[in-house]
Scaffold this motif. Sequence first.
Motif, PDB file in Angstrom:
ATOM      1  N   ALA A 162      29.339 -17.213  23.677  1.00 32.12           N
ATOM      2  CA  ALA A 162      30.507 -16.378  23.405  1.00 32.12           C
ATOM      3  C   ALA A 162      30.404 -15.092  24.216  1.00 32.12           C
ATOM      4  O   ALA A 162      29.429 -14.364  24.104  1.00 32.12           O
ATOM      5  N   ARG A 163      31.411 -14.844  25.037  1.00 33.70           N
ATOM      6  CA  ARG A 163      31.511 -13.575  25.761  1.00 33.70           C
ATOM      7  C   ARG A 163      32.461 -12.683  24.976  1.00 33.70           C
ATOM      8  O   ARG A 163      33.475 -13.155  24.455  1.00 33.70           O
ATOM      9  N   PHE A 164      32.147 -11.380  24.950  1.00 31.22           N
ATOM     10  CA  PHE A 164      32.951 -10.490  24.109  1.00 31.22           C
ATOM     11  C   PHE A 164      32.943  -9.068  24.640  1.00 31.22           C
ATOM     12  O   PHE A 164      32.092  -8.691  25.446  1.00 31.22           O
ATOM     13  N   THR A 165      33.908  -8.305  24.147  1.00 33.40           N
ATOM     14  CA  THR A 165      33.960  -6.857  24.357  1.00 33.40           C
ATOM     15  C   THR A 165      34.337  -6.239  23.023  1.00 33.40           C
ATOM     16  O   THR A 165      35.342  -6.614  22.416  1.00 33.40           O
ATOM     17  N   LEU A 166      33.511  -5.298  22.562  1.00 32.41           N
ATOM     18  CA  LEU A 166      33.716  -4.622  21.284  1.00 32.41           C
ATOM     19  C   LEU A 166      33.899  -3.123  21.507  1.00 32.41           C
ATOM     20  O   LEU A 166      33.289  -2.552  22.419  1.00 32.41           O
ATOM     21  N   ASN A 167      34.686  -2.504  20.663  1.00 30.61           N
ATOM     22  CA  ASN A 167      34.793  -1.049  20.617  1.00 30.61           C
ATOM     23  C   ASN A 167      34.321  -0.595  19.245  1.00 30.61           C
ATOM     24  O   ASN A 167      34.852  -1.053  18.235  1.00 30.61           O
ATOM     25  N   LEU A 168      33.345   0.303  19.213  1.00 28.85           N
ATOM     26  CA  LEU A 168      32.841   0.852  17.957  1.00 28.85           C
ATOM     27  C   LEU A 168      33.236   2.315  17.887  1.00 28.85           C
ATOM     28  O   LEU A 168      32.890   3.092  18.788  1.00 28.85           O
ATOM     29  N   SER A 169      33.966   2.704  16.849  1.00 29.72           N
ATOM     30  CA  SER A 169      34.262   4.120  16.587  1.00 29.72           C
ATOM     31  C   SER A 169      33.164   4.639  15.675  1.00 29.72           C
ATOM     32  O   SER A 169      32.868   4.038  14.644  1.00 29.72           O
ATOM     33  N   LEU A 170      32.553   5.774  16.064  1.00 30.50           N
ATOM     34  CA  LEU A 170      31.369   6.272  15.365  1.00 30.50           C
ATOM     35  C   LEU A 170      31.670   7.487  14.502  1.00 30.50           C
ATOM     36  O   LEU A 170      32.567   8.275  14.794  1.00 30.50           O
ATOM     37  N   ASN A 171      30.884   7.646  13.445  1.00 29.85           N
ATOM     38  CA  ASN A 171      30.911   8.855  12.613  1.00 29.85           C
ATOM     39  C   ASN A 171      29.984   9.899  13.228  1.00 29.85           C
ATOM     40  O   ASN A 171      29.044   9.569  13.957  1.00 29.85           O
ATOM     41  N   SER A 172      30.184  11.151  12.890  1.00 27.06           N
ATOM     42  CA  SER A 172      29.350  12.238  13.420  1.00 27.06           C
ATOM     43  C   SER A 172      27.913  12.168  12.919  1.00 27.06           C
ATOM     44  O   SER A 172      27.021  12.753  13.527  1.00 27.06           O
ATOM     45  N   ALA A 173      27.671  11.455  11.842  1.00 30.18           N
ATOM     46  CA  ALA A 173      26.320  11.385  11.266  1.00 30.18           C
ATOM     47  C   ALA A 173      25.305  10.795  12.238  1.00 30.18           C
ATOM     48  O   ALA A 173      24.121  11.112  12.168  1.00 30.18           O
ATOM     49  N   ILE A 174      25.759   9.975  13.168  1.00 26.53           N
ATOM     50  CA  ILE A 174      24.833   9.339  14.106  1.00 26.53           C
ATOM     51  C   ILE A 174      24.242  10.348  15.086  1.00 26.53           C
ATOM     52  O   ILE A 174      23.185  10.132  15.661  1.00 26.53           O
ATOM     53  N   PHE A 175      24.896  11.508  15.246  1.00 25.56           N
ATOM     54  CA  PHE A 175      24.414  12.523  16.181  1.00 25.56           C
ATOM     55  C   PHE A 175      23.422  13.484  15.551  1.00 25.56           C
ATOM     56  O   PHE A 175      22.881  14.338  16.224  1.00 25.56           O
ATOM     57  N   GLU A 176      23.209  13.381  14.259  1.00 24.30           N
ATOM     58  CA  GLU A 176      22.290  14.288  13.578  1.00 24.30           C
ATOM     59  C   GLU A 176      20.864  13.985  13.987  1.00 24.30           C
ATOM     60  O   GLU A 176      20.529  12.878  14.371  1.00 24.30           O
ATOM     61  N   ASP A 177      19.995  15.002  13.856  1.00 24.78           N
ATOM     62  CA  ASP A 177      18.596  14.859  14.261  1.00 24.78           C
ATOM     63  C   ASP A 177      17.860  14.008  13.246  1.00 24.78           C
ATOM     64  O   ASP A 177      17.527  14.451  12.157  1.00 24.78           O
ATOM     65  N   LYS A 178      17.595  12.797  13.617  1.00 19.20           N
ATOM     66  CA  LYS A 178      16.861  11.874  12.753  1.00 19.20           C
ATOM     67  C   LYS A 178      15.864  11.120  13.609  1.00 19.20           C
ATOM     68  O   LYS A 178      16.095  10.877  14.782  1.00 19.20           O
ATOM     69  N   THR A 179      14.776  10.727  13.004  1.00 16.98           N
ATOM     70  CA  THR A 179      13.797   9.954  13.765  1.00 16.98           C
ATOM     71  C   THR A 179      14.216   8.500  13.845  1.00 16.98           C
ATOM     72  O   THR A 179      13.867   7.800  14.774  1.00 16.98           O
ATOM     73  N   SER A 180      14.995   8.048  12.867  1.00 16.63           N
ATOM     74  CA  SER A 180      15.450   6.659  12.880  1.00 16.63           C
ATOM     75  C   SER A 180      16.852   6.614  12.286  1.00 16.63           C
ATOM     76  O   SER A 180      17.163   7.324  11.346  1.00 16.63           O
ATOM     77  N   VAL A 181      17.686   5.761  12.836  1.00 19.41           N
ATOM     78  CA  VAL A 181      19.058   5.648  12.326  1.00 19.41           C
ATOM     79  C   VAL A 181      19.242   4.374  11.520  1.00 19.41           C
ATOM     80  O   VAL A 181      20.357   4.030  11.199  1.00 19.41           O
ATOM     81  N   SER A 182      18.181   3.703  11.182  1.00 16.97           N
ATOM     82  CA  SER A 182      18.329   2.475  10.387  1.00 16.97           C
ATOM     83  C   SER A 182      18.698   2.847   8.968  1.00 16.97           C
ATOM     84  O   SER A 182      18.408   3.920   8.482  1.00 16.97           O
ATOM     85  N   GLU A 183      19.340   1.928   8.289  1.00 16.72           N
ATOM     86  CA  GLU A 183      19.778   2.191   6.902  1.00 16.72           C
ATOM     87  C   GLU A 183      18.985   1.354   5.946  1.00 16.72           C
ATOM     88  O   GLU A 183      18.554   0.304   6.156  1.00 16.72           O
TER      89      GLU A 183
END
Length: 183
Positions: A162-183
Amino acid sequence: MNFNIIGQLKNHKALLVDAAFYVMWSLLVALVLCYIIFSYKISGASQHIIELDKKLLVYASDEQKASEKEVFDYKKKIDDFAVIIDSHRISSNIFSFIEEKTLPNVWFNIFNFSEGKKEISLSGEAENMEALSNQIKAFEASKNYVKSINVLTSQATAEGKARFTLNLSLNSAIFEDKTSVSE
C-alpha cells in the motif's frame, strides 16, 4: 495606721523611677555615640574603597580593559541567546514521535514538516492495506499530540503493498521539552 510606711514606699518608688530614667537616658546617649562612631568608621572605609578603586584603574592595563570589555560583550550575547533558547520550540520531538509510533511493516520515504501550520505530510509504503490501517490507528491513539489525520492518497500496488500520503495536524504539546513523547 502608720502613714510613715506609705510615705517611705512612695519615696522608694520615686527613687526607682528616677534610677530607671537615668539608666535609659545614659543608654540613649551611648546609642547616639555608637551611631556617630560607626557612621564615621563606615564613611572612612567607603572613602578608602574609593581610593583603592582609583588606584586599580590607574594600574589596569589596556589589555585588561579590552579583556574585560570582551567578557562583558560575551555575557550580553549569552544573555540574548538565553532568551532565544527559552522561547525555542523543540521540533526534534516530532522525529522521536514518528520513530516511536511507526510500525515495523510501514516505512516513510517523504517527510515534510510545516512548523507554522503544525502539520506533517508523510508519504510511504506499508506491507499491505491492513498495516496502513494499523499505522493510522497508532497515530490516532496519540490524542495528546495529533489533532487529526487526513489520508490524502492510498493505493494498492501490483505486489500487494500500500502506497499512501498522510497529513497529521499536531497539537502544541509535542513541542514541549520532554525526553520522550510516548504515551
